[in-house]
Design an enzyme around this catalytic site. Structure first.
Site, mmCIF file in Angstrom:
data_model
loop_
_atom_site.group_PDB
_atom_site.id
_atom_site.type_symbol
_atom_site.label_atom_id
_atom_site.label_comp_id
_atom_site.label_asym_id
_atom_site.label_seq_id
_atom_site.Cartn_x
_atom_site.Cartn_y
_atom_site.Cartn_z
ATOM 1 N N HIS A 1 0.870 -1.188 0.000
ATOM 2 C CA HIS A 1 0.000 0.000 0.000
ATOM 3 C C HIS A 1 0.906 1.238 0.000
ATOM 4 C CE1 HIS A 1 -2.813 2.964 1.778
ATOM 5 N NE2 HIS A 1 -3.805 2.144 1.474
ATOM 6 N N ASP B 1 2.929 -4.352 8.216
ATOM 7 C CA ASP B 1 1.705 -3.567 8.064
ATOM 8 C C ASP B 1 0.536 -4.550 8.162
ATOM 9 O OD1 ASP B 1 -0.596 -2.527 6.932
ATOM 10 O OD2 ASP B 1 0.398 -1.710 5.153
ATOM 11 N N GLN C 1 -4.614 -5.205 6.819
ATOM 12 C CA GLN C 1 -5.580 -6.148 6.231
ATOM 13 C C GLN C 1 -5.525 -7.524 6.898
ATOM 14 O OE1 GLN C 1 -7.892 -5.258 4.179
ATOM 15 N NE2 GLN C 1 -7.132 -3.264 3.562
ATOM 16 N N LYS D 1 -10.624 -0.788 10.144
ATOM 17 C CA LYS D 1 -10.758 -2.009 9.331
ATOM 18 C C LYS D 1 -11.130 -3.212 10.201
ATOM 19 C CE LYS D 1 -7.452 -0.248 5.990
ATOM 20 N NZ LYS D 1 -8.225 0.228 4.849
ATOM 21 N N CYS E 1 -4.752 2.468 -3.692
ATOM 22 C CA CYS E 1 -3.522 2.976 -3.049
ATOM 23 C C CYS E 1 -2.391 1.970 -3.207
ATOM 24 C CB CYS E 1 -3.744 3.317 -1.578
ATOM 25 S SG CYS E 1 -4.842 4.702 -1.339
HETATM 26 N N1 PLP Z 1 -1.844 -0.685 4.578
HETATM 27 C C1 PLP Z 1 -2.791 -1.437 4.025
HETATM 28 C C2 PLP Z 1 -2.459 -2.833 3.579
HETATM 29 C C3 PLP Z 1 -4.076 -0.922 3.846
HETATM 30 O O1 PLP Z 1 -5.021 -1.668 3.286
HETATM 31 C C4 PLP Z 1 -4.351 0.394 4.281
HETATM 32 C C5 PLP Z 1 -5.682 0.997 4.059
HETATM 33 O O2 PLP Z 1 -6.333 0.732 3.089
HETATM 34 C C6 PLP Z 1 -3.326 1.124 4.876
HETATM 35 C C7 PLP Z 1 -2.084 0.560 5.019
HETATM 36 C C8 PLP Z 1 -3.546 2.523 5.371
HETATM 37 O O3 PLP Z 1 -4.447 2.512 6.438
HETATM 38 P P1 PLP Z 1 -4.989 3.878 7.053
HETATM 39 O O4 PLP Z 1 -5.495 4.676 5.889
HETATM 40 O O5 PLP Z 1 -6.087 3.441 7.959
HETATM 41 O O6 PLP Z 1 -3.866 4.522 7.742
#
Ligand code: PLP
Length: 421
Positions: free
Chosen positions: A138, A215, A218, A241, A379
Protein backbone atom coordinates in the site's frame (compact mmCIF):
# COMPACT_ATOMS: atom_id res chain seq x y z
CA UNK A 1 -29.37 -17.74 -0.52
CA UNK A 2 -29.11 -17.94 3.27
CA UNK A 3 -25.96 -19.28 4.92
CA UNK A 4 -26.03 -23.09 5.12
CA UNK A 5 -27.62 -24.45 8.28
CA UNK A 6 -25.15 -25.91 10.80
CA UNK A 7 -26.00 -29.46 9.71
CA UNK A 8 -26.16 -28.67 6.00
CA UNK A 9 -24.01 -30.84 3.68
CA UNK A 10 -22.65 -27.53 2.30
CA UNK A 11 -20.86 -26.94 5.58
CA UNK A 12 -17.75 -29.08 6.10
CA UNK A 13 -18.05 -30.73 9.50
CA UNK A 14 -14.78 -29.21 10.74
CA UNK A 15 -16.23 -25.71 10.42
CA UNK A 16 -17.88 -24.52 13.64
CA UNK A 17 -21.37 -23.13 13.26
CA UNK A 18 -21.80 -19.37 13.03
CA UNK A 19 -25.10 -17.57 13.62
CA UNK A 20 -24.78 -15.16 10.71
CA UNK A 21 -28.23 -13.66 11.07
CA UNK A 22 -27.49 -12.71 14.67
CA UNK A 23 -24.06 -11.39 13.78
CA UNK A 24 -25.48 -9.28 10.93
CA UNK A 25 -28.03 -7.79 13.30
CA UNK A 26 -25.13 -6.31 15.29
CA UNK A 27 -24.29 -4.03 12.33
CA UNK A 28 -27.03 -1.40 11.94
CA UNK A 29 -25.71 -0.17 8.56
CA UNK A 30 -26.67 -3.52 7.04
CA UNK A 31 -30.35 -2.88 7.73
CA UNK A 32 -30.62 -0.09 5.14
CA UNK A 33 -31.63 -0.04 1.52
CA UNK A 34 -29.32 1.55 -1.04
CA UNK A 35 -30.77 2.67 -4.37
CA UNK A 36 -33.95 0.80 -3.56
CA UNK A 37 -32.17 -2.49 -2.81
CA UNK A 38 -30.95 -4.05 0.42
CA UNK A 39 -27.34 -2.95 0.98
CA UNK A 40 -24.71 -5.49 -0.06
CA UNK A 41 -21.50 -4.23 1.48
CA UNK A 42 -18.42 -5.66 -0.20
CA UNK A 43 -15.93 -2.88 0.61
CA UNK A 44 -14.69 -3.88 4.06
CA UNK A 45 -11.05 -3.78 2.98
CA UNK A 46 -11.53 0.00 2.63
CA UNK A 47 -13.37 0.26 5.94
CA UNK A 48 -15.45 -2.22 7.87
CA UNK A 49 -18.97 -1.57 9.12
CA UNK A 50 -19.33 -0.90 12.84
CA UNK A 51 -21.29 -3.01 15.32
CA UNK A 52 -23.74 -1.25 17.64
CA UNK A 53 -21.42 -1.95 20.59
CA UNK A 54 -18.72 0.27 19.02
CA UNK A 55 -21.20 3.03 18.15
CA UNK A 56 -22.52 2.93 21.74
CA UNK A 57 -19.02 3.08 23.23
CA UNK A 58 -18.13 6.16 21.17
CA UNK A 59 -21.45 7.80 22.01
CA UNK A 60 -20.93 7.08 25.72
CA UNK A 61 -17.62 8.98 25.70
CA UNK A 62 -19.23 12.09 24.24
CA UNK A 63 -22.50 11.77 26.17
CA UNK A 64 -21.09 10.91 29.59
CA UNK A 65 -17.30 10.78 29.98
CA UNK A 66 -16.56 13.84 27.84
CA UNK A 67 -13.26 15.17 29.15
CA UNK A 68 -9.62 15.35 28.15
CA UNK A 69 -7.35 12.53 29.28
CA UNK A 70 -4.32 12.55 31.61
CA UNK A 71 -4.88 16.16 32.68
CA UNK A 72 -7.82 16.49 35.00
CA UNK A 73 -8.46 15.55 38.59
CA UNK A 74 -12.21 15.81 38.09
CA UNK A 75 -14.27 12.66 37.80
CA UNK A 76 -15.11 12.91 34.11
CA UNK A 77 -11.42 13.23 33.23
CA UNK A 78 -10.61 10.27 35.45
CA UNK A 79 -13.29 8.18 33.74
CA UNK A 80 -12.12 9.23 30.28
CA UNK A 81 -8.48 8.47 31.17
CA UNK A 82 -9.35 5.05 32.59
CA UNK A 83 -11.45 4.12 29.55
CA UNK A 84 -8.70 5.37 27.19
CA UNK A 85 -5.78 3.70 28.97
CA UNK A 86 -7.70 0.41 29.37
CA UNK A 87 -7.58 0.02 25.60
CA UNK A 88 -3.80 -0.54 25.65
CA UNK A 89 -4.27 -3.87 27.40
CA UNK A 90 -6.98 -4.83 24.91
CA UNK A 91 -4.64 -4.13 21.97
CA UNK A 92 -1.87 -5.95 23.81
CA UNK A 93 -4.16 -9.01 24.01
CA UNK A 94 -5.22 -8.68 20.37
CA UNK A 95 -1.60 -8.71 19.16
CA UNK A 96 -0.09 -11.07 21.74
CA UNK A 97 2.26 -8.32 23.01
CA UNK A 98 4.11 -8.59 26.30
CA UNK A 99 3.00 -5.36 27.96
CA UNK A 100 0.42 -2.57 27.48
CA UNK A 101 3.23 0.01 27.44
CA UNK A 102 4.38 -1.49 24.12
CA UNK A 103 1.21 -0.19 22.44
CA UNK A 104 1.37 3.30 20.92
CA UNK A 105 -1.95 4.84 19.88
CA UNK A 106 -1.75 6.47 16.46
CA UNK A 107 -4.13 7.77 13.79
CA UNK A 108 -3.87 4.49 11.95
CA UNK A 109 -1.51 2.32 9.95
CA UNK A 110 -0.29 5.29 7.93
CA UNK A 111 0.78 7.26 10.97
CA UNK A 112 2.35 4.19 12.58
CA UNK A 113 4.59 3.60 9.56
CA UNK A 114 5.52 7.29 9.41
CA UNK A 115 6.39 7.15 13.09
CA UNK A 116 8.76 4.21 12.61
CA UNK A 117 10.21 5.78 9.47
CA UNK A 118 10.91 9.11 11.19
CA UNK A 119 11.70 7.98 14.73
CA UNK A 120 13.52 4.72 14.16
CA UNK A 121 14.87 4.78 10.61
CA UNK A 122 15.68 8.44 9.91
CA UNK A 123 18.21 8.92 12.72
CA UNK A 124 19.91 5.58 12.03
CA UNK A 125 20.16 5.35 8.24
CA UNK A 126 22.65 6.94 5.88
CA UNK A 127 23.93 6.71 2.30
CA UNK A 128 24.45 3.11 1.24
CA UNK A 129 21.85 1.74 3.64
CA UNK A 130 18.83 0.00 2.17
CA UNK A 131 15.16 -0.28 2.97
CA UNK A 132 13.43 -3.33 1.53
CA UNK A 133 9.72 -3.46 0.68
CA UNK A 134 7.71 -5.68 -1.68
CA UNK A 135 5.94 -4.97 -4.95
CA UNK A 136 2.48 -5.29 -3.39
CA UNK A 137 2.65 -2.63 -0.71
CA UNK A 138 0.00 0.00 0.00
CA UNK A 139 1.24 3.56 -0.59
CA UNK A 140 1.33 3.89 3.22
CA UNK A 141 4.19 1.40 3.23
CA UNK A 142 6.03 2.96 0.29
CA UNK A 143 5.94 6.74 0.56
CA UNK A 144 7.18 7.11 4.19
CA UNK A 145 10.24 5.03 3.24
CA UNK A 146 10.86 7.10 0.11
CA UNK A 147 10.80 10.17 2.33
CA UNK A 148 13.37 8.60 4.67
CA UNK A 149 15.51 7.73 1.65
CA UNK A 150 15.41 11.37 0.53
CA UNK A 151 16.26 12.54 4.04
CA UNK A 152 19.13 10.13 4.68
CA UNK A 153 20.56 9.10 1.31
CA UNK A 154 19.48 5.48 1.87
CA UNK A 155 17.91 3.60 -1.03
CA UNK A 156 14.70 1.67 -1.49
CA UNK A 157 14.75 -1.87 -2.85
CA UNK A 158 11.67 -3.78 -3.94
CA UNK A 159 11.06 -7.54 -3.88
CA UNK A 160 9.13 -8.34 -7.08
CA UNK A 161 5.81 -10.19 -6.99
CA UNK A 162 4.89 -13.17 -9.15
CA UNK A 163 2.13 -13.26 -11.77
CA UNK A 164 -0.13 -14.70 -9.07
CA UNK A 165 0.69 -11.76 -6.79
CA UNK A 166 2.82 -13.79 -4.36
CA UNK A 167 6.10 -12.88 -2.69
CA UNK A 168 8.70 -15.64 -3.00
CA UNK A 169 11.31 -16.17 -0.33
CA UNK A 170 14.08 -16.70 -2.87
CA UNK A 171 13.35 -13.19 -4.17
CA UNK A 172 13.51 -11.87 -0.60
CA UNK A 173 16.86 -13.61 -0.15
CA UNK A 174 18.13 -12.07 -3.36
CA UNK A 175 17.09 -8.55 -2.36
CA UNK A 176 18.38 -8.70 1.23
CA UNK A 177 21.96 -7.73 1.89
CA UNK A 178 24.30 -6.59 4.59
CA UNK A 179 23.21 -2.97 3.96
CA UNK A 180 19.53 -3.76 4.53
CA UNK A 181 18.49 -1.92 7.69
CA UNK A 182 14.70 -2.08 7.48
CA UNK A 183 12.34 -4.59 5.87
CA UNK A 184 8.73 -3.38 5.66
CA UNK A 185 6.01 -5.69 4.35
CA UNK A 186 2.26 -6.06 4.37
CA UNK A 187 0.96 -9.03 6.31
CA UNK A 188 -1.91 -9.22 3.79
CA UNK A 189 -2.13 -7.26 0.53
CA UNK A 190 -5.12 -4.92 0.23
CA UNK A 191 -5.07 -4.99 -3.58
CA UNK A 192 -4.68 -8.74 -4.08
CA UNK A 193 -5.43 -10.50 -0.77
CA UNK A 194 -2.05 -12.27 -0.74
CA UNK A 195 -0.88 -13.42 2.71
CA UNK A 196 2.88 -12.93 3.10
CA UNK A 197 5.16 -15.45 4.84
CA UNK A 198 6.00 -12.99 7.61
CA UNK A 199 7.72 -15.41 9.99
CA UNK A 200 10.14 -16.56 7.29
CA UNK A 201 10.77 -12.95 6.24
CA UNK A 202 11.46 -12.03 9.90
CA UNK A 203 14.11 -14.75 10.18
CA UNK A 204 15.78 -13.57 7.00
CA UNK A 205 15.65 -9.88 7.98
CA UNK A 206 17.18 -10.63 11.36
CA UNK A 207 19.91 -12.77 9.81
CA UNK A 208 21.26 -9.62 8.12
CA UNK A 209 20.63 -7.44 11.18
CA UNK A 210 17.60 -5.59 9.77
CA UNK A 211 14.41 -4.67 11.60
CA UNK A 212 11.07 -5.93 10.25
CA UNK A 213 7.96 -3.77 10.19
CA UNK A 214 4.69 -5.53 9.37
CA UNK A 215 1.70 -3.57 8.06
CA UNK A 216 -1.19 -5.52 9.57
CA UNK A 217 -4.02 -3.31 8.24
CA UNK A 218 -5.58 -6.15 6.23
CA UNK A 219 -4.55 -9.02 8.49
CA UNK A 220 -5.92 -8.10 11.93
CA UNK A 221 -9.54 -8.13 10.67
CA UNK A 222 -9.22 -11.67 9.33
CA UNK A 223 -6.71 -13.66 11.33
CA UNK A 224 -5.34 -14.02 14.83
CA UNK A 225 -2.05 -12.19 15.14
CA UNK A 226 0.74 -12.96 17.58
CA UNK A 227 3.65 -10.58 17.24
CA UNK A 228 5.92 -12.89 19.23
CA UNK A 229 5.22 -15.87 16.97
CA UNK A 230 5.62 -13.66 13.88
CA UNK A 231 9.02 -12.50 15.11
CA UNK A 232 8.63 -8.95 13.77
CA UNK A 233 9.97 -5.76 15.35
CA UNK A 234 7.06 -3.42 14.58
CA UNK A 235 3.41 -4.28 13.88
CA UNK A 236 0.61 -1.84 13.13
CA UNK A 237 -3.05 -1.72 12.18
CA UNK A 238 -6.01 0.65 11.81
CA UNK A 239 -9.09 0.28 14.01
CA UNK A 240 -11.53 1.18 11.24
CA UNK A 241 -10.76 -2.01 9.33
CA UNK A 242 -11.44 -4.09 12.46
CA UNK A 243 -14.99 -2.76 13.06
CA UNK A 244 -13.72 0.22 15.05
CA UNK A 245 -13.79 3.98 14.42
CA UNK A 246 -11.77 5.85 11.81
CA UNK A 247 -8.72 7.93 12.70
CA UNK A 248 -7.23 5.62 15.30
CA UNK A 249 -4.99 2.57 15.32
CA UNK A 250 -1.99 1.13 17.09
CA UNK A 251 1.70 0.51 16.67
CA UNK A 252 3.39 -2.27 18.59
CA UNK A 253 7.14 -2.50 19.24
CA UNK A 254 9.07 -4.10 22.09
CA UNK A 255 9.55 -1.78 25.03
CA UNK A 256 13.36 -1.71 24.57
CA UNK A 257 12.98 -0.55 20.97
CA UNK A 258 10.49 2.17 21.92
CA UNK A 259 12.88 3.31 24.67
CA UNK A 260 15.65 3.81 22.10
CA UNK A 261 13.50 5.87 19.75
CA UNK A 262 13.06 9.65 19.95
CA UNK A 263 9.65 11.13 19.21
CA UNK A 264 9.19 12.95 15.89
CA UNK A 265 6.23 15.04 17.05
CA UNK A 266 6.39 17.27 20.10
CA UNK A 267 3.69 18.93 22.16
CA UNK A 268 1.51 18.43 25.18
CA UNK A 269 1.09 15.08 26.92
CA UNK A 270 4.40 13.61 25.70
CA UNK A 271 6.76 15.38 28.11
CA UNK A 272 8.15 14.81 31.57
CA UNK A 273 9.28 18.43 32.00
CA UNK A 274 9.61 21.47 29.76
CA UNK A 275 11.76 24.56 30.10
CA UNK A 276 13.12 26.86 27.43
CA UNK A 277 16.54 25.33 27.95
CA UNK A 278 15.61 21.68 27.92
CA UNK A 279 12.66 19.30 27.57
CA UNK A 280 12.59 15.71 28.76
CA UNK A 281 10.16 13.20 27.38
CA UNK A 282 7.63 10.96 29.08
CA UNK A 283 8.42 7.24 28.91
CA UNK A 284 6.96 5.21 26.03
CA UNK A 285 4.28 4.93 24.81
CA UNK A 286 3.27 8.45 25.87
CA UNK A 287 6.32 10.16 24.36
CA UNK A 288 4.92 9.24 20.92
CA UNK A 289 1.43 10.59 21.62
CA UNK A 290 1.75 14.38 21.45
CA UNK A 291 -1.45 16.40 21.74
CA UNK A 292 -5.02 15.51 22.61
CA UNK A 293 -5.62 12.06 21.19
CA UNK A 294 -8.69 10.57 19.55
CA UNK A 295 -10.19 9.63 22.90
CA UNK A 296 -13.61 8.48 21.74
CA UNK A 297 -12.07 6.66 18.78
CA UNK A 298 -9.62 4.85 21.00
CA UNK A 299 -12.39 3.77 23.37
CA UNK A 300 -14.34 2.64 20.30
CA UNK A 301 -11.30 0.62 19.19
CA UNK A 302 -11.41 -1.09 22.60
CA UNK A 303 -15.10 -1.88 22.11
CA UNK A 304 -14.32 -3.38 18.69
CA UNK A 305 -11.65 -5.60 20.22
CA UNK A 306 -14.09 -6.69 22.95
CA UNK A 307 -16.68 -7.40 20.27
CA UNK A 308 -14.26 -9.60 18.32
CA UNK A 309 -13.14 -11.37 21.49
CA UNK A 310 -16.70 -12.57 22.07
CA UNK A 311 -16.87 -14.22 18.66
CA UNK A 312 -15.43 -17.58 17.67
CA UNK A 313 -12.54 -16.44 15.48
CA UNK A 314 -11.95 -19.92 14.06
CA UNK A 315 -15.55 -20.01 12.92
CA UNK A 316 -15.23 -16.52 11.42
CA UNK A 317 -12.07 -17.45 9.60
CA UNK A 318 -13.62 -20.64 8.22
CA UNK A 319 -16.71 -18.69 7.13
CA UNK A 320 -14.64 -16.04 5.35
CA UNK A 321 -12.44 -18.61 3.61
CA UNK A 322 -15.49 -20.63 2.47
CA UNK A 323 -17.05 -17.43 1.16
CA UNK A 324 -13.84 -16.49 -0.68
CA UNK A 325 -13.81 -19.93 -2.35
CA UNK A 326 -17.49 -19.56 -3.28
CA UNK A 327 -16.97 -16.06 -4.67
CA UNK A 328 -13.78 -17.03 -6.54
CA UNK A 329 -15.63 -19.86 -8.25
CA UNK A 330 -18.68 -17.70 -9.03
CA UNK A 331 -16.66 -14.83 -10.49
CA UNK A 332 -14.42 -17.18 -12.50
CA UNK A 333 -17.52 -18.42 -14.31
CA UNK A 334 -18.34 -14.96 -15.69
CA UNK A 335 -17.00 -14.80 -19.24
CA UNK A 336 -14.49 -12.00 -19.85
CA UNK A 337 -13.80 -11.49 -16.13
CA UNK A 338 -10.21 -11.82 -14.94
CA UNK A 339 -9.21 -12.19 -11.33
CA UNK A 340 -5.93 -10.57 -10.21
CA UNK A 341 -4.20 -12.05 -7.20
CA UNK A 342 -4.40 -15.83 -7.23
CA UNK A 343 -1.72 -16.71 -4.69
CA UNK A 344 -2.30 -19.94 -2.77
CA UNK A 345 -2.21 -18.08 0.54
CA UNK A 346 -4.97 -15.52 0.15
CA UNK A 347 -7.68 -13.79 2.18
CA UNK A 348 -10.90 -11.89 1.65
CA UNK A 349 -10.15 -9.84 -1.49
CA UNK A 350 -11.35 -10.36 -5.07
CA UNK A 351 -9.69 -7.91 -7.46
CA UNK A 352 -10.90 -8.19 -11.03
CA UNK A 353 -11.24 -6.58 -14.43
CA UNK A 354 -13.80 -7.25 -17.15
CA UNK A 355 -13.24 -7.09 -20.90
CA UNK A 356 -16.64 -5.43 -21.23
CA UNK A 357 -16.15 -2.37 -19.03
CA UNK A 358 -13.71 -0.12 -17.20
CA UNK A 359 -13.58 -0.77 -13.43
CA UNK A 360 -15.21 2.61 -12.70
CA UNK A 361 -18.18 1.70 -14.92
CA UNK A 362 -18.36 -1.67 -13.18
CA UNK A 363 -18.45 0.06 -9.80
CA UNK A 364 -21.16 2.50 -10.86
CA UNK A 365 -23.47 -0.13 -12.32
CA UNK A 366 -22.94 -2.52 -9.44
CA UNK A 367 -23.80 0.36 -7.07
CA UNK A 368 -27.13 0.82 -8.86
CA UNK A 369 -27.89 -2.73 -7.66
CA UNK A 370 -27.15 -1.73 -4.07
CA UNK A 371 -23.77 -3.49 -4.13
CA UNK A 372 -20.83 -1.49 -2.73
CA UNK A 373 -17.43 -2.43 -4.16
CA UNK A 374 -14.21 -0.47 -4.63
CA UNK A 375 -12.68 0.58 -7.94
CA UNK A 376 -9.35 2.19 -8.70
CA UNK A 377 -5.74 1.51 -7.82
CA UNK A 378 -6.50 0.83 -4.14
CA UNK A 379 -3.52 2.98 -3.05
CA UNK A 380 -1.28 0.35 -4.63
CA UNK A 381 -0.37 1.89 -7.98
CA UNK A 382 2.80 -0.22 -8.38
CA UNK A 383 0.61 -3.36 -8.30
CA UNK A 384 -1.44 -1.99 -11.19
CA UNK A 385 1.77 -1.11 -13.06
CA UNK A 386 3.13 -4.64 -12.43
CA UNK A 387 0.09 -6.14 -14.13
CA UNK A 388 -0.20 -3.47 -16.85
CA UNK A 389 -3.71 -2.38 -15.86
CA UNK A 390 -4.94 1.07 -14.80
CA UNK A 391 -7.28 -0.13 -12.08
CA UNK A 392 -9.34 -3.05 -10.81
CA UNK A 393 -12.74 -3.53 -9.30
CA UNK A 394 -12.39 -5.00 -5.81
CA UNK A 395 -14.95 -6.88 -3.77
CA UNK A 396 -13.76 -7.50 -0.23
CA UNK A 397 -15.41 -9.90 2.17
CA UNK A 398 -15.96 -9.67 5.88
CA UNK A 399 -17.48 -11.65 8.71
CA UNK A 400 -21.00 -10.33 8.02
CA UNK A 401 -21.09 -11.23 4.31
CA UNK A 402 -23.15 -14.12 2.97
CA UNK A 403 -23.42 -16.19 -0.16
CA UNK A 404 -26.47 -14.08 -0.99
CA UNK A 405 -24.17 -11.03 -1.11
CA UNK A 406 -21.89 -12.81 -3.57
CA UNK A 407 -24.91 -13.88 -5.64
CA UNK A 408 -26.09 -10.25 -5.75
CA UNK A 409 -22.63 -9.17 -6.96
CA UNK A 410 -22.67 -11.83 -9.68
CA UNK A 411 -26.14 -10.73 -10.85
CA UNK A 412 -24.93 -7.12 -10.99
CA UNK A 413 -21.80 -8.12 -12.95
CA UNK A 414 -23.91 -10.04 -15.44
CA UNK A 415 -25.90 -6.83 -15.88
CA UNK A 416 -22.63 -4.96 -16.56
CA UNK A 417 -21.90 -7.46 -19.24
CA UNK A 418 -25.34 -7.12 -20.79
CA UNK A 419 -24.94 -3.34 -20.94
CA UNK A 420 -21.39 -3.21 -22.32
CA UNK A 421 -20.75 -6.66 -23.76
N1 PLP B 1 -1.84 -0.69 4.58
C1 PLP B 1 -2.79 -1.44 4.03
C2 PLP B 1 -2.46 -2.83 3.58
C3 PLP B 1 -4.08 -0.92 3.85
O1 PLP B 1 -5.02 -1.67 3.29
C4 PLP B 1 -4.35 0.39 4.28
C5 PLP B 1 -5.68 1.00 4.06
O2 PLP B 1 -6.33 0.73 3.09
C6 PLP B 1 -3.33 1.12 4.88
C7 PLP B 1 -2.08 0.56 5.02
C8 PLP B 1 -3.55 2.52 5.37
O3 PLP B 1 -4.45 2.51 6.44
P1 PLP B 1 -4.99 3.88 7.05
O4 PLP B 1 -5.50 4.68 5.89
O5 PLP B 1 -6.09 3.44 7.96
O6 PLP B 1 -3.87 4.52 7.74
Amino acid sequence: MPAPAPDSPDRPSAVPALDLARLRADFPALAQEVRGQPLVYLDSAATALKPQAVIDAVTRVYARDCANVHRGVHLLSQRATEAYEAVRAKVQGLLGAADPSEIVFVRGTTEAINLVAQSWARPRLGPGDEILITGLEHHANIVPWQMVCEQTGASLRVVPITDAGAVQLEDVDQALGERTRVVAVAHVSNALGTVLPVRAIADRAHAVGAKLLVDGAQAVPHMEVDVTALGCDFYCFSAHKVYGPTGVGALWAPRAVLEEMSPYQGGGDMIRSVSFERTTYAPPPHKFEAGTPNIAGTVGMGAAIDYLAELDRDALHAHEQALLDYATQALSEIPGLRLWGTAAAKLSVLSFTMDAAHPHDIGTIVDSHGVAIRTGHHCAQPVMTRFGIPATARASLSIYNTREDVDALVRALLHVQEMFG
